[in-house]
Design an enzyme around this catalytic site. Structure first.
Site, PDB file in Angstrom:
ATOM      1  CG  ASP B 337      -0.114  -0.052   2.521  1.00 57.10           C
ATOM      2  OD1 ASP B 337      -0.449   0.692   3.462  1.00 57.10           O
ATOM      3  OD2 ASP B 337       0.872  -0.832   2.588  1.00 57.10           O
ATOM      4  CD  GLU B 338      -0.919   4.861   3.007  1.00 53.75           C
ATOM      5  OE1 GLU B 338      -1.707   5.787   3.177  1.00 53.75           O
ATOM      6  OE2 GLU B 338      -0.282   4.319   3.930  1.00 53.75           O
ATOM      7  CB  VAL B 339       4.087   2.049  -3.412  1.00 52.43           C
ATOM      8  CG1 VAL B 339       5.473   2.074  -4.024  1.00 52.43           C
ATOM      9  CG2 VAL B 339       3.898   0.779  -2.576  1.00 52.43           C
TER      10      VAL B 339
END
Lengths: 430, 547
Positions: B337-339
């Site tokens: 997530d949230e890369v």
């Protein structure tokens, strides 16, 4: 990134490690509360697998198992932080601490105000067949010694064993005040038995020794009074009650941890809930506080309560409240003298945990860690109390993390009481 | 309340029960009426989560505090059952009574537990169904006293939990009673994945606290602990193959050894709870570089993990291989997530690598996730990934991937439409660190919303409440988690119809308040139900049942 980056990171880590280990030197002693006299060295010992309790020469027979249970509890608490997975055959046998030898002078396990709570704790550095030694006048002094011992044991992450650093230890300790209390209020919110027991356990970690149980108040009357069985109709609900056996259980649980229970029956104010079961206690139906002074029944009832109390609560003091009374003087001492209780006006030397906004969900983090600050002020001799706030903060943070490790929901130091942590971070920095 | 069509009695009893309801509700609103004491807890039994089928009577049966256990079936001799019985005895018989036991005859003296299968493997989809029968033995009844029957030991555990909620201490007789007997309960979960996420990176949680959480999960029949062990702030877990990794821990004390992790897994298993570990890559991994700075794209740009180095994937392999020995659950969470790929596209060495491989930042993100998935698959793990991976490259994901929704609603419908399995954790409703989500919003959310096709509905494994740790540590994790996690637990266990029928707001609220008080009596610091904000203290004095 290369060499320089790696080196600076390494140096940073080294500095970090040094700062942390500096926390373990004399001024930053991570024992809470600070003992009266402490000396230590620079060696280390490890606790063997079959760490045992020896009582040769002790005059205390331990027929009720208080010492044995106390010992097992300490071992559990020390082992609970991590799984022990040491390969003991690799260790130096001359560094093995085989057990603890406890010698108690008095055979009595009577717990009362002013008993001798002193102890001496010695942990040697070398020799054959190494044992730590605790000497105490009473079993309760010995329990304090075991508590201090538990705070010098640590899990070593490299060897996976429990170690005692900075041996040899020579500790001579006794409390500054004989009365070091915590008040809990089970009228504004019912506290389940399990919660009260958890609070008692956590008190023993900070060597507090009186649980002031403010059992009833205006809002609810949760305790069973056999002489006047309708009184607990004033409980919030049928299940938010303590039977007389529950109360005895609390007293016993506390006693086995060296904690007295001071019962409070607050009269004549703060007693609205009494009239649910016995409406004649109210001056009138629209004026329900304080208790009706003109009615002889009021005093018969108080006698009944105190008489039932005397069968359960063994502490020689009883708290009669008397606060926030909206009318003229009332003299009740003459009515209760015959029970042999001493009524003393106290200077409050304890921490009060009033329950308007405290129920089972937030009692632990409201009490801790602030009660620990009071606990040290009541235990440690005045001259030993650290004067530098920075020193205290580090030690208190460490004690708070120790409480967390033991499953006690002690709040962060930063911010007002029971605040949530502001952001991610190490336990030791919040 | 399932009535046999030919037997009208349960229906009659149901109507009698229903007619008592207004009285009970009215009495709850009276602060101090002497009659209200009679209704509170006296004639109502609440079970949370609500079982799928049950019927009850109007008898009150006294339970012997020396309740004995008789086991049978291939799995009856299991240590899991025996330990659970001892645990539940302590919970059920909490109050001491000095009343003489001589001459007292109890209605219930024995508990029979029948477990058909000897297989104790705990995995997703294990049979958690059970039947629970409580009846006084007399000439008319062939049932005997209490009987719990299940196919697996884990069904038996669920039955024991339900039984513990049928028992109540009666302050009048000072004995433990079962009200409204006889009880006939047939129960099984609606979803096989009913999870709670714990975050031990933002704040280290001592083992003792993790165990308290696991124990409390078993009271609500939750069955997966999603252990988000590592993140950017700290790396607390021991990895023997790469021993410097846990230098990223906050301090040397705020760490878990491999044995600690095994201890947690075993403690959970004894309660029928799986532990799903998460190693979130390539983002949320700044702490990895404290021990191995090569993992950072550069010393000034530390996230995500450096995609251009084989070393990065060697480390991931090492971590997963070490963890394989500790976590037997078939699912493994790989995060994703949230890369933010800025540190890849701006760091010269990585930028070069991208150019050489003809990849954009996004292509590299995909490459990273897929390569990590291959490592997990080689260790016979099924990968679970946060929804961004599905949202960004759905056609490239390993088709076995389980998509973990969190960003909002409408994701599971899309995932199952493409044939992926899904776990529901919509942050608008089931993120417990969002303190302004009241119990009712949590309770009414449904993992199947927007999915009408029955075959697609089967692909939703269940859901999970997420207890992120930015502002939750050992001091407040339990009262942030409870009681709202209980609302999730019932949504995931109980039939949609029975949990949502009738005037559920009033019924569910009373039942949840009761369950919350039950939790506090078991030592779980569950916060007041009716507060708008989570983990706030009670607003004033009052009964547990009204707060």
């Amino acid at each position: 990134m290369g060499q320089k980056g790696v080196q600076s990171i390494f140096l940073g880590l080294l500095l970090y490690v040094l700062v942390i280990s500096a926390a373990a030197d004399v001024k930053h002693l991570n024992i809470w509360p600070m003992p009266k006299q402490v000396n230590h060295g620079h060696g280390s010992l490890y606790l063997g697998n079959d760490f045992e309790l020896k009582t040769d020469g002790s005059k205390y027979p331990d027929s009720s198992g208080i010492l044995k249970d106390g010992f097992l509890r300490i071992i559990d608490v020390v082992k609970a932080t991590h799984v022990i997975d040491a390969n003991f055959s690799h260790f130096n046998p001359s560094r093995l601490l085989k057990g603890i030898h406890i010698v108690i002078s008095s055979p009595s396990d009577e717990l009362q105000h002013g008993i001798d709570e002193s102890y001496k704790l010695n942990i040697p550095a070398h020799g054959t067949l190494l044992y730590a030694h605790i000497e105490a006048q009473t079993i309760y002094g010995a329990l304090h010694g075991l508590q201090t011992f538990s705070q010098v044991c640590h899990f070593n992450i490299t060897t996976r064993a429990i170690v005692v650093h900075q041996v040899p230890w020579t500790i001579v300790d006794q409390p500054r005040f004989p009365y070091r209390g915590l008040l809990i209020d089970t009228s504004r919110h019912y506290q389940p038995l399990l919660m009260i027991k958890k609070v008692i356990d956590s008190m023993s970690y900070a060597k507090l020794n009186v649980l002031h149980w403010h059992i009833v108040d205006s809002q609810s009357f949760p305790l069973e009074i056999p002489s006047y069985p309708k009184l607990w109709d004033g409980a919030y609900s049928i299940s938010e009650r303590y039977t007389i056996e529950d109360a005895a259980e609390i007293v016993s649980y506390a006693q086995r941890r060296g904690i007295n229970v001071l019962a409070e029956i607050d009269v004549p104010g703060h007693a609205l809930s009494w009239g649910i079961g016995y409406p004649s206690l109210w001056p009138s139906t629209d004026c329900k506080e304080p208790l009706d002074v003109s009615n002889e029944f009021t005093f018969n009832l108080i006698d009944g309560i105190l008489s039932d109390f005397s069968k359960i609560f063994k502490y020689k003091f009883i708290h009669l409240g008397g606060d926030e009374v909206n009318s003229s003087k009332i003299s009740i001492s003459s009515n209760v003298h015959f029970l042999g209780c001493r009524i003393v006006i106290f200077i409050c030397s304890y921490v009060c945990m009033w329950g308007e906004h405290i129920d089972a969900s937030d009692i632990e983090q409201t009490i801790w860690p602030r009660a620990a600050a009071a606990a040290e002020r009541l235990w440690t001799p005045y001259n030993n109390l650290p004067k530098d706030p920075a020193q205290v903060a580090g030690r208190l943070a460490h004690f708070r993390c120790l409480l967390n490790q033991r499953g006690v929901a002690a709040a962060p130091l930063a911010g007002p009481g029971r605040a949530a942590p502001e952001e991610p971070g190490s336990c030791h920095m919040q | 309340m399932n009535a046999d069509a030919s037997n009208p009695i349960p229906t009659i009893i149901f109507f009698i029960y229903l007619s008592f309801f207004p009285l009970i509700i009215a009495s709850r609103n009276l602060k101090h009426s002497s009659n209200s004491q009679l209704y509170d807890d006296d004639s109502i039994t609440y079970i949370w989560p609500l079982p799928s089928e049950f019927s009850f009577g109007n008898q009150t049966l006294a339970v012997d505090p020396n309740l004995s256990l008789a086991v049978s079936g291939h799995g009856g001799g299991s240590a899991i059952v025996k330990e659970a019985f001892e645990r539940y005895k302590l919970i059920i018989f909490k109050h001491h009574s000095k009343l003489s036991k001589f001459g007292v005859s109890y209605d219930i003296e024995k508990l029979n537990v029948i477990v058909h299968s000897a297989n104790e493997e705990l995995q997703l989809g294990v049979d958690e169904s059970y039947s629970l029968l409580v009846d006084k033995r007399d000439e008319h009844s062939i049932i005997g006293e209490i009987t719990i029957e299940a196919n697996s030991v884990y069904g038996a555990l669920r039955g024991l939990e339900t039984l513990s909620q049928l028992c109540a201490f009666d302050y009048g007789t000072k004995t433990v009673q079962v009200y409204k007997a006889p009880w006939y309960i047939q129960d099984k979960p609606r979803f096989e994945y009913r999870g709670l996420l714990l975050d031990t990176s933002r704040h280290y949680l001592p083992i003792d606290i993790i165990k308290q959480v696991i124990e409390s999960m078993s009271y609500a029949k939750l069955n997966v602990l999603h252990w988000h062990i590592i993140d950017e702030e700290s790396f607390p877990l021991e990895v023997p193959t790469y021993p410097n990794l846990w230098k990223g821990a906050y301090t040397k004390w705020e760490r878990y050894t491999m044995e600690d992790a095994s201890e947690v897994v075993n403690f959970a298993k004894m309660r029928g709870i799986n532990v799903m570990a998460e190693v979130d890559v390539p983002g949320h991994a700044k702490s990895w570089g404290v021990g191995y700075p090569d993992l950072w794209p550069s010393p000034s740009c530390k996230e995500p993990l450096d995609v251009s180095k084989n070393f990065t994937f060697n480390v991931i392999s090492g971590i997963l291989a070490d963890m394989r020995k500790v976590f037997p659950f078939k699912l493994f969470h790989l995060g994703g997530d949230e890369v933010h790929t800025d540190c890849w596209t701006s760091t010269p060495s990585v930028k070069q690598w991208l150019q050489d491989h003809n990849m954009t930042g996004n292509d590299a993100y995909q490459y990273f996730v897929l390569r990590a998935q291959k490592i997990a698959a080689s260790l016979k793990w099924t990968p679970v990934n946060w929804e961004e991976t599905f949202n960004t490259f759905p056609t490239k994901l390993n088709p076995q991937t389980i998509v973990h929704n969190w960003l909002g609603s409408g994701v599971c419908p899309k995932a199952v439409a493409k044939g992926f399995r899904c776990i529901f954790s919509n942050q608008g409703v089931w993120y417990l660190d969002h303190l302004d989500v009241p119990w009712s919003t949590v309770y009414y959310a449904d993992p199947l919303e927007g999915i009408t096709d029955a075959s697609k509905q089967k692909l939703v494994l269940g859901g999970e409440a997420c207890m992120w740790g930015e502002k939750a540590d050992a001091s407040n994790v339990q009262q942030t988690t409870w009681p709202r996690a209980a609302a999730v637990a019932e949504r995931l266990w109980s039939n949609k119809e029975s949990a949502s029928s009738g005037n559920t707001t009033l019924t569910a609220l009373h039942r949840l308040e009761y369950f919350r008080c039950l939790l506090t009596r078991r030592g779980v610091q569950a916060a007041p139900v009716t507060n708008f904000y989570a983990r706030r203290p009670p607003t004033g004095p009052g009964s547990c049942y009204e707060q």
